[in-house]
Design a protein around this motif. Structure first.
Motif, PDB file in Angstrom:
ATOM      1  N   ALA A  48     -34.823  33.303  29.360  1.00 53.36           N
ATOM      2  CA  ALA A  48     -34.272  33.948  28.134  1.00 53.36           C
ATOM      3  C   ALA A  48     -33.584  35.182  28.392  1.00 53.36           C
ATOM      4  O   ALA A  48     -32.703  35.781  28.161  1.00 53.36           O
ATOM      5  CB  ALA A  48     -35.192  34.079  26.905  1.00 53.36           C
ATOM      6  N   ILE A  49     -34.147  35.920  29.334  1.00 57.72           N
ATOM      7  CA  ILE A  49     -33.920  37.441  29.653  1.00 57.72           C
ATOM      8  C   ILE A  49     -32.709  37.109  30.416  1.00 57.72           C
ATOM      9  O   ILE A  49     -31.710  37.904  30.395  1.00 57.72           O
ATOM     10  CB  ILE A  49     -35.280  38.205  30.242  1.00 57.72           C
ATOM     11  N   MET A  50     -32.877  36.267  31.402  1.00 62.72           N
ATOM     12  CA  MET A  50     -31.744  35.988  32.331  1.00 62.72           C
ATOM     13  C   MET A  50     -30.539  35.843  31.927  1.00 62.72           C
ATOM     14  O   MET A  50     -29.458  36.330  32.250  1.00 62.72           O
ATOM     15  CB  MET A  50     -32.181  35.149  33.599  1.00 62.72           C
ATOM     16  N   ASN A  51     -30.501  34.733  31.013  1.00 69.12           N
ATOM     17  CA  ASN A  51     -29.245  34.244  30.122  1.00 69.12           C
ATOM     18  C   ASN A  51     -28.936  35.157  28.924  1.00 69.12           C
ATOM     19  O   ASN A  51     -27.751  34.894  28.427  1.00 69.12           O
ATOM     20  CB  ASN A  51     -29.497  32.887  29.867  1.00 69.12           C
ATOM     21  N   GLY A  52     -29.971  35.811  28.256  1.00 69.09           N
ATOM     22  CA  GLY A  52     -29.500  36.307  27.216  1.00 69.09           C
ATOM     23  C   GLY A  52     -29.878  35.658  25.830  1.00 69.09           C
ATOM     24  O   GLY A  52     -29.685  34.346  25.878  1.00 69.09           O
ATOM     25  N   ASP A  53     -30.008  36.253  24.805  1.00 74.94           N
ATOM     26  CA  ASP A  53     -29.934  35.398  23.355  1.00 74.94           C
ATOM     27  C   ASP A  53     -28.615  35.568  22.797  1.00 74.94           C
ATOM     28  O   ASP A  53     -28.045  36.381  23.039  1.00 74.94           O
ATOM     29  CB  ASP A  53     -30.931  36.095  22.606  1.00 74.94           C
ATOM     30  N   TRP A  54     -28.308  34.430  21.832  1.00 74.68           N
ATOM     31  CA  TRP A  54     -27.158  34.375  21.210  1.00 74.68           C
ATOM     32  C   TRP A  54     -27.222  35.481  20.236  1.00 74.68           C
ATOM     33  O   TRP A  54     -28.316  35.529  19.438  1.00 74.68           O
ATOM     34  CB  TRP A  54     -26.625  33.191  20.765  1.00 74.68           C
ATOM     35  N   VAL A  55     -26.181  36.287  19.903  1.00 78.75           N
ATOM     36  CA  VAL A  55     -26.206  37.245  18.703  1.00 78.75           C
ATOM     37  C   VAL A  55     -24.823  36.937  17.917  1.00 78.75           C
ATOM     38  O   VAL A  55     -24.031  36.585  18.867  1.00 78.75           O
ATOM     39  CB  VAL A  55     -26.388  38.709  19.067  1.00 78.75           C
ATOM     40  N   ALA A  56     -24.815  37.272  16.764  1.00 87.38           N
ATOM     41  CA  ALA A  56     -23.869  37.294  15.977  1.00 87.38           C
ATOM     42  C   ALA A  56     -23.472  38.884  15.307  1.00 87.38           C
ATOM     43  O   ALA A  56     -24.597  39.201  14.882  1.00 87.38           O
ATOM     44  CB  ALA A  56     -23.681  36.186  14.956  1.00 87.38           C
ATOM     45  N   ILE A  57     -22.432  39.448  15.505  1.00 86.59           N
ATOM     46  CA  ILE A  57     -22.081  40.462  15.083  1.00 86.59           C
ATOM     47  C   ILE A  57     -20.726  40.615  14.152  1.00 86.59           C
ATOM     48  O   ILE A  57     -19.758  40.163  14.490  1.00 86.59           O
ATOM     49  CB  ILE A  57     -21.857  41.669  16.001  1.00 86.59           C
ATOM     50  N   GLY A  58     -21.012  41.065  12.868  1.00 87.79           N
ATOM     51  CA  GLY A  58     -19.835  41.086  11.903  1.00 87.79           C
ATOM     52  C   GLY A  58     -19.216  42.483  12.301  1.00 87.79           C
ATOM     53  O   GLY A  58     -19.672  43.312  12.109  1.00 87.79           O
ATOM     54  N   LEU A  59     -17.811  42.472  12.087  1.00 85.27           N
ATOM     55  CA  LEU A  59     -17.038  43.546  12.295  1.00 85.27           C
ATOM     56  C   LEU A  59     -16.245  43.498  10.770  1.00 85.27           C
ATOM     57  O   LEU A  59     -15.600  42.545  10.172  1.00 85.27           O
ATOM     58  CB  LEU A  59     -16.120  43.512  13.436  1.00 85.27           C
ATOM     59  N   GLY A  60     -15.828  44.801  10.527  1.00 83.41           N
ATOM     60  CA  GLY A  60     -14.885  45.321   9.376  1.00 83.41           C
ATOM     61  C   GLY A  60     -14.258  46.422   9.333  1.00 83.41           C
ATOM     62  O   GLY A  60     -14.806  47.479   9.955  1.00 83.41           O
ATOM     63  N   SER A  61     -13.178  46.250   8.661  1.00 84.19           N
ATOM     64  CA  SER A  61     -12.389  47.732   8.886  1.00 84.19           C
ATOM     65  C   SER A  61     -11.591  47.724   7.396  1.00 84.19           C
ATOM     66  O   SER A  61     -10.895  46.819   7.213  1.00 84.19           O
ATOM     67  CB  SER A  61     -11.509  47.974  10.160  1.00 84.19           C
ATOM     68  N   ASN A  62     -11.624  48.915   6.735  1.00 79.21           N
ATOM     69  CA  ASN A  62     -10.731  48.885   5.682  1.00 79.21           C
ATOM     70  C   ASN A  62      -9.950  50.497   5.679  1.00 79.21           C
ATOM     71  O   ASN A  62      -9.095  50.759   4.751  1.00 79.21           O
ATOM     72  CB  ASN A  62     -11.534  49.020   4.328  1.00 79.21           C
ATOM     73  N   LEU A  63      -9.783  50.982   6.738  1.00 78.26           N
ATOM     74  CA  LEU A  63      -9.303  52.234   6.764  1.00 78.26           C
ATOM     75  C   LEU A  63      -8.139  52.414   8.296  1.00 78.26           C
ATOM     76  O   LEU A  63      -8.600  51.763   9.393  1.00 78.26           O
ATOM     77  CB  LEU A  63     -10.046  53.580   6.962  1.00 78.26           C
ATOM     78  N   GLY A  64      -7.366  52.828   7.999  1.00 77.00           N
ATOM     79  CA  GLY A  64      -6.215  53.259   9.064  1.00 77.00           C
ATOM     80  C   GLY A  64      -5.665  51.904   9.642  1.00 77.00           C
ATOM     81  O   GLY A  64      -5.521  50.745   8.905  1.00 77.00           O
ATOM     82  N   ASN A  65      -5.456  51.801  11.089  1.00 84.74           N
ATOM     83  CA  ASN A  65      -4.946  50.667  11.384  1.00 84.74           C
ATOM     84  C   ASN A  65      -5.990  49.671  11.778  1.00 84.74           C
ATOM     85  O   ASN A  65      -6.753  49.629  12.878  1.00 84.74           O
ATOM     86  CB  ASN A  65      -4.030  50.897  12.764  1.00 84.74           C
ATOM     87  N   LYS A  66      -6.183  48.686  10.759  1.00 85.76           N
ATOM     88  CA  LYS A  66      -7.227  47.738  11.001  1.00 85.76           C
ATOM     89  C   LYS A  66      -7.273  46.822  11.938  1.00 85.76           C
ATOM     90  O   LYS A  66      -8.347  46.600  12.732  1.00 85.76           O
ATOM     91  CB  LYS A  66      -7.464  46.889   9.489  1.00 85.76           C
ATOM     92  N   ALA A  67      -6.115  46.461  12.428  1.00 87.26           N
ATOM     93  CA  ALA A  67      -6.315  45.488  13.519  1.00 87.26           C
ATOM     94  C   ALA A  67      -6.599  46.366  14.800  1.00 87.26           C
ATOM     95  O   ALA A  67      -7.223  45.829  15.662  1.00 87.26           O
ATOM     96  CB  ALA A  67      -4.546  45.189  13.865  1.00 87.26           C
ATOM     97  N   GLU A  68      -6.231  47.546  15.202  1.00 80.18           N
ATOM     98  CA  GLU A  68      -6.556  48.391  16.185  1.00 80.18           C
ATOM     99  C   GLU A  68      -8.059  48.757  16.148  1.00 80.18           C
ATOM    100  O   GLU A  68      -8.772  48.733  17.270  1.00 80.18           O
ATOM    101  CB  GLU A  68      -5.776  49.790  16.484  1.00 80.18           C
ATOM    102  N   GLU A  69      -8.679  48.885  14.861  1.00 85.84           N
ATOM    103  CA  GLU A  69     -10.092  49.207  14.781  1.00 85.84           C
ATOM    104  C   GLU A  69     -10.751  47.866  15.225  1.00 85.84           C
ATOM    105  O   GLU A  69     -11.646  48.011  15.826  1.00 85.84           O
ATOM    106  CB  GLU A  69     -10.466  49.514  13.460  1.00 85.84           C
TER     107      GLU A  69
END
Length: 87
Positions: free
Chosen positions: A8-29
């Motif tokens: 498990a340490i060698m290959n890593g665990d799967w993680v899911a991370i949510g991203l969000g932006s509502n200010l500035g250039n959202k695509a660049e963020e």
């Protein structure tokens, strides 16, 4: 397989991370955050970008949201510290 097993340490665990932006250039963020995660996770995959209205508060700006999944060999606390420092 439990965390701490060598496989498990060698290959890593799967993680899911949510991203969000509502200010500035959202695509660049979102792109910047994704590139940061590519340096932290391996085997990165990403969702489409979805636009959503603010939830729980008022704002004139809509959100752009996406999810990134990947493998992480770091302990959860270390990953959280890196994410909070980036944010």
């Amino acid at each position: 397989m439990r965390r701490g097993d060598s496989f498990a340490i060698m290959n890593g665990d799967w993680v899911a991370i949510g991203l969000g932006s509502n200010l500035g250039n959202k695509a660049e963020e979102l792109e910047s955050a994704f590139h940061f995660l590519r340096g932290t996770l391996s085997n990165c995959r990403w969702s489409k970008v979805y636009e959503s209205d603010p939830w729980g508060f008022s704002s004139e700006n809509s959100f752009w949201n996406m999810v990134v999944i990947g493998r992480c060999s770091q302990e959860p606390e270390v990953l959280l510290t890196r994410l909070l420092a980036y944010e």
